[in-house]
Design an enzyme around this catalytic site. Structure first.
Site, PDB file in Angstrom:
ATOM      1  N   PRO A   9      14.117  11.230 -35.161  1.00 55.08           N
ATOM      2  CA  PRO A   9      14.215  12.500 -35.122  1.00 55.08           C
ATOM      3  C   PRO A   9      15.617  13.046 -34.324  1.00 55.08           C
ATOM      4  O   PRO A   9      15.826  12.696 -33.365  1.00 55.08           O
ATOM      5  CB  PRO A   9      13.039  13.114 -34.564  1.00 55.08           C
ATOM      6  CG  PRO A   9      12.541  12.176 -33.779  1.00 55.08           C
ATOM      7  CD  PRO A   9      12.718  10.735 -34.381  1.00 55.08           C
ATOM      8  N   ASN A  10      16.330  13.889 -34.982  1.00 58.39           N
ATOM      9  CA  ASN A  10      17.471  14.761 -34.658  1.00 58.39           C
ATOM     10  C   ASN A  10      18.732  13.658 -34.707  1.00 58.39           C
ATOM     11  O   ASN A  10      19.798  14.112 -34.254  1.00 58.39           O
ATOM     12  CB  ASN A  10      17.199  15.146 -33.137  1.00 58.39           C
ATOM     13  CG  ASN A  10      15.847  16.197 -33.151  1.00 58.39           C
ATOM     14  OD1 ASN A  10      16.209  16.965 -34.097  1.00 58.39           O
ATOM     15  ND2 ASN A  10      15.115  16.038 -32.242  1.00 58.39           N
ATOM     16  N   ARG A  17      25.426  17.169 -32.429  1.00 58.30           N
ATOM     17  CA  ARG A  17      24.504  17.374 -31.455  1.00 58.30           C
ATOM     18  C   ARG A  17      24.790  17.034 -30.091  1.00 58.30           C
ATOM     19  O   ARG A  17      25.140  16.047 -29.931  1.00 58.30           O
ATOM     20  CB  ARG A  17      23.244  16.549 -31.983  1.00 58.30           C
ATOM     21  CG  ARG A  17      21.998  16.704 -31.056  1.00 58.30           C
ATOM     22  CD  ARG A  17      21.217  15.409 -31.544  1.00 58.30           C
ATOM     23  NE  ARG A  17      19.741  15.516 -30.563  1.00 58.30           N
ATOM     24  CZ  ARG A  17      19.061  14.442 -30.205  1.00 58.30           C
ATOM     25  NH1 ARG A  17      19.319  13.390 -30.812  1.00 58.30           N
ATOM     26  NH2 ARG A  17      18.167  14.606 -29.512  1.00 58.30           N
ATOM     27  N   TYR A  22      25.870  12.539 -26.488  1.00 56.58           N
ATOM     28  CA  TYR A  22      25.522  11.581 -27.595  1.00 56.58           C
ATOM     29  C   TYR A  22      26.785  11.294 -28.159  1.00 56.58           C
ATOM     30  O   TYR A  22      26.727  10.254 -28.929  1.00 56.58           O
ATOM     31  CB  TYR A  22      24.677  12.154 -28.394  1.00 56.58           C
ATOM     32  CG  TYR A  22      23.111  12.420 -28.062  1.00 56.58           C
ATOM     33  CD1 TYR A  22      22.478  11.367 -27.537  1.00 56.58           C
ATOM     34  CD2 TYR A  22      22.774  13.691 -27.980  1.00 56.58           C
ATOM     35  CE1 TYR A  22      21.362  11.662 -27.073  1.00 56.58           C
ATOM     36  CE2 TYR A  22      21.463  13.867 -27.447  1.00 56.58           C
ATOM     37  CZ  TYR A  22      20.646  12.974 -26.862  1.00 56.58           C
ATOM     38  OH  TYR A  22      19.368  13.218 -26.264  1.00 56.58           O
ATOM     39  N   ASN A  73      16.006   3.344 -32.744  1.00 57.77           N
ATOM     40  CA  ASN A  73      16.440   4.505 -31.731  1.00 57.77           C
ATOM     41  C   ASN A  73      15.223   5.181 -32.042  1.00 57.77           C
ATOM     42  O   ASN A  73      15.332   6.180 -33.197  1.00 57.77           O
ATOM     43  CB  ASN A  73      17.746   4.880 -32.000  1.00 57.77           C
ATOM     44  CG  ASN A  73      17.948   6.245 -30.801  1.00 57.77           C
ATOM     45  OD1 ASN A  73      16.883   6.665 -30.424  1.00 57.77           O
ATOM     46  ND2 ASN A  73      19.035   6.613 -30.613  1.00 57.77           N
ATOM     47  N   ALA A  76      13.027  11.213 -29.567  1.00 52.63           N
ATOM     48  CA  ALA A  76      12.122  11.624 -28.423  1.00 52.63           C
ATOM     49  C   ALA A  76      10.663  10.994 -28.913  1.00 52.63           C
ATOM     50  O   ALA A  76       9.869  11.251 -27.787  1.00 52.63           O
ATOM     51  CB  ALA A  76      11.983  13.116 -28.696  1.00 52.63           C
ATOM     52  N   GLU A  97      14.457  -1.695 -28.913  1.00 47.19           N
ATOM     53  CA  GLU A  97      14.536  -0.197 -28.521  1.00 47.19           C
ATOM     54  C   GLU A  97      16.185   0.070 -28.116  1.00 47.19           C
ATOM     55  O   GLU A  97      16.569  -0.649 -27.236  1.00 47.19           O
ATOM     56  CB  GLU A  97      13.661  -0.140 -27.418  1.00 47.19           C
ATOM     57  CG  GLU A  97      13.725   1.502 -26.957  1.00 47.19           C
ATOM     58  CD  GLU A  97      13.009   1.588 -25.689  1.00 47.19           C
ATOM     59  OE1 GLU A  97      12.264   0.787 -25.040  1.00 47.19           O
ATOM     60  OE2 GLU A  97      13.010   2.830 -25.432  1.00 47.19           O
ATOM     61  N   HIS A  99      19.065   3.207 -27.132  1.00 48.88           N
ATOM     62  CA  HIS A  99      19.421   4.677 -26.955  1.00 48.88           C
ATOM     63  C   HIS A  99      20.902   4.895 -26.544  1.00 48.88           C
ATOM     64  O   HIS A  99      21.175   3.903 -25.952  1.00 48.88           O
ATOM     65  CB  HIS A  99      18.458   5.184 -25.856  1.00 48.88           C
ATOM     66  CG  HIS A  99      17.038   4.984 -25.795  1.00 48.88           C
ATOM     67  ND1 HIS A  99      16.421   6.105 -26.588  1.00 48.88           N
ATOM     68  CD2 HIS A  99      15.980   4.115 -25.497  1.00 48.88           C
ATOM     69  CE1 HIS A  99      14.964   5.693 -26.522  1.00 48.88           C
ATOM     70  NE2 HIS A  99      14.704   4.758 -25.964  1.00 48.88           N
ATOM     71  N   ARG A 106      18.259  10.903 -16.746  1.00 47.82           N
ATOM     72  CA  ARG A 106      18.322  12.167 -17.451  1.00 47.82           C
ATOM     73  C   ARG A 106      16.882  12.951 -16.968  1.00 47.82           C
ATOM     74  O   ARG A 106      16.337  12.678 -15.944  1.00 47.82           O
ATOM     75  CB  ARG A 106      18.377  12.196 -19.015  1.00 47.82           C
ATOM     76  CG  ARG A 106      19.755  11.555 -19.340  1.00 47.82           C
ATOM     77  CD  ARG A 106      20.132  11.527 -20.745  1.00 47.82           C
ATOM     78  NE  ARG A 106      19.769  12.774 -21.534  1.00 47.82           N
ATOM     79  CZ  ARG A 106      19.575  13.008 -22.807  1.00 47.82           C
ATOM     80  NH1 ARG A 106      19.502  12.047 -23.690  1.00 47.82           N
ATOM     81  NH2 ARG A 106      19.324  14.124 -23.168  1.00 47.82           N
TER      82      ARG A 106
HETATM   83  C1  DQA Z   1      17.751   9.119 -27.742  1.00 47.76           C
HETATM   84  C2  DQA Z   1      17.183   9.568 -26.014  1.00 47.76           C
HETATM   85  C3  DQA Z   1      16.008  10.665 -26.374  1.00 47.76           C
HETATM   86  O1  DQA Z   1      15.419  10.869 -25.052  1.00 47.76           O
HETATM   87  C4  DQA Z   1      16.174  11.722 -27.070  1.00 47.76           C
HETATM   88  O2  DQA Z   1      15.080  12.368 -27.579  1.00 47.76           O
HETATM   89  C5  DQA Z   1      17.017  11.314 -28.568  1.00 47.76           C
HETATM   90  C6  DQA Z   1      18.028  10.259 -28.361  1.00 47.76           C
HETATM   91  C7  DQA Z   1      19.310   8.514 -27.233  1.00 47.76           C
HETATM   92  O3  DQA Z   1      19.585   7.673 -28.250  1.00 47.76           O
HETATM   93  O4  DQA Z   1      19.952   8.499 -26.336  1.00 47.76           O
HETATM   94  O5  DQA Z   1      16.723  11.891 -29.345  1.00 47.76           O
HETATM   95  O6  DQA Z   1      17.069   8.101 -28.223  1.00 47.76           O
END
Ligand code: DQA
Length: 147
Positions: A9-10, A17, A22, A73, A76, A97, A99, A106
């Site tokens: 998501p996102n 964003r 990011y 990735n 959240a 995994e 990020h 954070r």
């Molecule tokens: C993320 C870190 C997560 O906490 C966040 O919700 C994201 C992006 C990252 O790539 O740093 O959407 O996965």
């Protein structure tokens, strides 16, 4: 050998964003760089992004049929999705995994990953290079298996 790269998501909004966290690259440019690197290493890649938990779970399930590994990735969902955790545990191929940001520096809630215990390993904090490091990690795992 095929590697599936899943973004949750996102992450479709990368580039616009919170660029201070990011970065300014779009998801498609990050994916394209990764595709080129993987190709040089001899891997085929497939890319999938969804904002929906169920679609991410379906992609994980399907990956077991024709992929050697997954770079994930989960956004959240990382922090609270037991359903994604169970999907990773259900498939036998390694899932790394990833990020972009250093989730450990954070908000408190980002310090918990419910998926980490069932992943092959976790990489965070290196921006788009987190995906490249994950690819190297999978390659290392595969080469160890070939020895
Ligand atoms: C993320 C870190 C997560 O906490 C966040 O919700 C994201 C992006 C990252 O790539 O740093 O959407 O996965």
């Amino acid at each position: 050998m095929k590697i599936l790269v899943i973004n949750g998501p996102n992450l479709n909004l990368l580039g616009e964003r919170e660029p201070n966290i990011y970065g300014s690259d779009t998801l498609s440019s990050i994916n394209e760089e990764l595709r080129e690197k993987a190709e040089k290493m001899g891997y085929e890649t497939e890319f999938f992004q969804s904002n929906s938990e169920g679609a991410l779970i379906d992609a994980l399930h399907n990956s077991r049929l024709d992929c050697a590994g997954v770079i994930l990735n989960a956004g959240a969902y990382t922090h609270y999705s037991y359903a994604i955790r169970d999907a990773i545990a259900a498939i036998k191929i390694p899932v790394v995994e990833v990020h972009l940001s250093n989730v450990n520096s954070r908000d408190e809630f980002r310090k918990t990953s419910v998926i980490a215990p069932v992943c092959a390993g976790s990489i965070a904090g290196f921006g788009k290079y987190s995906y490249h490091i994950a690819l190297d990690a999978l390659d290392y795992r595969f080469s160890e298996g070939r020895k």
